[in-house]
Design a protein around this motif. Structure first.
Motif, short mmCIF file in Angstrom:
data_model
loop_
_atom_site.label_atom_id
_atom_site.label_comp_id
_atom_site.label_asym_id
_atom_site.label_seq_id
_atom_site.Cartn_x
_atom_site.Cartn_y
_atom_site.Cartn_z
N ASP A 1 0.86 -1.19 0.00
CA ASP A 1 0.00 0.00 0.00
C ASP A 1 0.89 1.24 0.00
O ASP A 1 1.84 1.32 0.80
N ASP A 2 0.61 2.20 -0.88
CA ASP A 2 1.42 3.41 -0.94
C ASP A 2 1.03 4.41 0.15
O ASP A 2 1.73 5.40 0.37
N ASP A 3 -0.08 4.18 0.81
CA ASP A 3 -0.52 5.04 1.91
C ASP A 3 0.17 4.56 3.19
O ASP A 3 -0.25 3.58 3.82
N GLN A 4 1.22 5.26 3.60
CA GLN A 4 2.03 4.79 4.72
C GLN A 4 1.25 4.75 6.03
O GLN A 4 1.38 3.81 6.81
N ASP A 5 0.42 5.76 6.28
CA ASP A 5 -0.32 5.81 7.53
C ASP A 5 -1.31 4.65 7.64
O ASP A 5 -1.43 3.99 8.68
N LEU A 6 -2.02 4.39 6.53
CA LEU A 6 -3.01 3.31 6.55
C LEU A 6 -2.33 1.95 6.66
O LEU A 6 -2.78 1.07 7.41
N LEU B 1 2.93 -12.01 11.85
CA LEU B 1 4.15 -11.36 11.38
C LEU B 1 3.80 -10.54 10.14
O LEU B 1 3.20 -11.08 9.20
N VAL B 2 4.19 -9.28 10.11
CA VAL B 2 3.74 -8.38 9.03
C VAL B 2 4.93 -7.64 8.44
O VAL B 2 5.81 -7.16 9.17
N GLU B 3 4.97 -7.54 7.12
CA GLU B 3 5.89 -6.66 6.41
C GLU B 3 5.07 -5.72 5.55
O GLU B 3 4.04 -6.12 5.00
N VAL B 4 5.55 -4.47 5.43
CA VAL B 4 4.87 -3.45 4.63
C VAL B 4 5.74 -3.09 3.44
O VAL B 4 6.94 -2.82 3.60
N LEU B 5 5.15 -3.06 2.27
CA LEU B 5 5.85 -2.73 1.03
C LEU B 5 5.14 -1.55 0.37
O LEU B 5 3.94 -1.60 0.11
N ARG B 6 5.89 -0.49 0.08
CA ARG B 6 5.30 0.69 -0.56
C ARG B 6 5.62 0.75 -2.04
O ARG B 6 4.91 1.40 -2.80
N GLU B 7 6.70 0.09 -2.47
CA GLU B 7 7.11 0.12 -3.88
C GLU B 7 6.80 -1.22 -4.53
O GLU B 7 7.46 -2.23 -4.24
N PRO B 8 5.81 -1.31 -5.41
CA PRO B 8 5.44 -2.58 -6.05
C PRO B 8 6.60 -3.27 -6.76
O PRO B 8 6.62 -4.50 -6.84
N ALA B 9 7.57 -2.49 -7.25
CA ALA B 9 8.68 -3.10 -8.00
C ALA B 9 9.54 -4.01 -7.12
O ALA B 9 10.30 -4.84 -7.65
N GLN B 10 9.41 -3.90 -5.80
CA GLN B 10 10.19 -4.73 -4.89
C GLN B 10 9.46 -6.02 -4.49
O GLN B 10 9.90 -6.73 -3.60
N ILE B 11 8.36 -6.31 -5.15
CA ILE B 11 7.51 -7.44 -4.75
C ILE B 11 8.24 -8.77 -4.80
O ILE B 11 8.06 -9.62 -3.93
N PHE B 12 9.13 -8.96 -5.81
CA PHE B 12 9.77 -10.26 -5.96
C PHE B 12 10.66 -10.60 -4.77
O PHE B 12 10.64 -11.72 -4.26
N MET C 1 -2.95 2.27 -6.75
CA MET C 1 -1.60 2.77 -6.53
C MET C 1 -1.15 3.49 -7.79
O MET C 1 -1.56 3.11 -8.91
N PRO C 2 -0.29 4.52 -7.67
CA PRO C 2 -0.03 5.40 -8.81
C PRO C 2 0.68 4.76 -10.00
O PRO C 2 0.26 4.94 -11.14
#
Length: 430
Positions: A148-153, A167-178, A195-196
């Motif tokens: 999610d690109d919305d950091q607060d949410l 256990l949770v990880e947050v990813l804001r840049e889709p290109a790093q999905i792999f 997402m933009p």
């Protein structure tokens, strides 16, 4: 019966503590001894008063209750139901009975029963159910990846799910999905639709292009309320659609149910359906992994091949269902007696393969010889009567001269020597 004291706590030791309420002394003691052979700490009580006194001091990890208690004023199910109501959290309950009618089973379920066994009880089968109950209760935390690109949410969702033990990880840049899929190996992906640079459905389709990640449930998060657009996103690639805003309770329930299902499916694909152990290919891979680790660290590891003696006689004399019970019992015994870091697999038929890190062959021999003795003491019940089985094992230690296949072959030759040396023994590779 009195309410259990506040000081009563569940067992903190490695072995599970089991209480058995069974008026018939011989049956109760047989069950206690067999469960102890499996690695549990089992205690037998032949009266409700005796069990209540023990409960005042210590709560077990599970309770086994006979329905029929002729010497008591109530049935075992009535007692169990009242006990469960007094506890802050219900105990895993297994029920023994001489009648298996629908009404009795319904009453057992209402008392919180997780297993129902007709007498005479097949104790290895009962132990298998105990193991399954504990595995479901005390499994590893579910792994959730939030994109999610919305950091607060995203931070809020992460806080809620972590509070629920995940256990949770947050990813804001889709290109790093792999990299995140490979390193974190999530069991659920929470994916923002809007997402933009890359929409949620587009990223979901990228994930689905890789067969290794087909099993991962994808849950879309969006403020979109148009049903047609939601369906379009799900059809492209996705498993569920959650509309923002979502309550904390609903978020946890949705993620938990999807993660639970994903883990069950993943285990079903990677593990043998009868024993719950690793399949042939996966346990062979563990041999190679542990050999590489041992060579890097300089610590010796051991590989063991185990085989049930005269297994064909079991199938011929007692039927294939009885043979399956024997295989399952040995798998459970190995799981109970070996360490968490050890790898176990069903190599094929009645043959097993174990990988023991940081364990020299001489030490492995002592461990497996104790397991051999415990297995010989187990009693199995079938139409042909009561019977027992033995096992043979061969052990090879890691060294710089053997690759993974040679290491396994050396253990197999040691097993062959044990078989030809009279069976019911453990041999070290030359």
């Amino acid at each position: 019966a009195p309410r259990p004291a506040r000081k009563a706590t569940r067992s903190d030791s490695g072995s599970r503590h089991i209480y058995i309420l069974e008026e018939e002394a011989a049956a109760g003691e047989s069950m206690r001894l067999t469960l102890n052979n499996f690695g549990y700490q089992a205690e037998h009580f032949n009266s409700i008063a005796g069990l209540d006194a023990a409960l005042q001091q210590h709560l077990p990890d599970a309770l086994i209750v006979d329905v029929n208690l002729p010497g008591e004023s109530c049935s075992g199910l009535d007692y169990a139901a009242r006990l469960q109501q007094r506890l802050d959290a219900p105990l895993p309950l297994l029920v023994l009975t001489q009648q298996d009618d629908f009404a009795t089973q319904l009453q057992a379920v209402r008392a919180g029963a997780l297993g129902f066994f007709a007498k005479p009880v097949d104790i290895p089968q009962l132990e298998s159910r105990l193991e399954r109950c504990f595995a479901q209760q005390h499994g590893e935390p579910y792994r959730v990846l939030i994109v999610d690109d919305d950091q607060d949410l995203a931070s809020r969702y992460s806080l809620v799910l972590r509070g629920a033990g995940m256990l949770v990880e947050v990813l804001r840049e889709p290109a790093q999905i792999f990299a995140h899929l490979r390193d974190f190996n999530p069991e659920v992906v929470l994916l923002d639709v809007n997402m933009p640079d890359c929409t949620g459905p587009e990223l979901a389709q990228i994930i689905r292009c890789n067969d290794d990640w087909l099993r991962i449930p994808i849950i879309y998060l969006s403020a979109e309320t148009d049903i047609a657009k939601q369906m379009s996103a799900l059809i492209k690639a996705g498993d569920d659609f959650v509309s923002k805003p979502i309550s904390d309770h609903a978020l946890v329930a949705t993620v938990f149910s999807r993660a639970q299902r994903a883990r069950l499916l993943s285990n079903a694909l990677a593990r043998d359906s009868l024993t719950g152990l690793l399949k042939h290919g996966d346990i062979k891979e563990q041999v190679a992994i542990e050999l590489e680790r041992a060579l890097r660290s300089g610590d010796r590891a051991s590989v063991a091949m185990l085989d049930i003696d005269h297994f064909k006689r079991v199938n011929d004399s007692h039927g294939h269902a009885a043979g399956d019970n024997v295989i399952r019992a040995l798998a459970n015994l190995l799981r109970q007696r070996l360490r968490r870091i050890d790898s176990l697999g069903r190599y094929g038929g009645e043959e097993f393969l174990a990988v023991l890190p940081d364990c020299p062959p001489e030490q492995a021999r002592l461990i497996l010889d104790e397991i051999r003795q415990r297995f010989a003491e187990l009693r199995f019940i079938a139409e042909g009567g009561e019977f027992s089985c033995t096992l043979s094992a061969g052990i090879a230690g890691t060294d710089v001269h053997s690759d993974a296949e040679q290491l396994r072959e050396r253990a197999d030759k040691a097993l062959y020597a044990a078989k030809h040396g009279g069976r019911n023994q453990v041999r070290l590779a030359e």
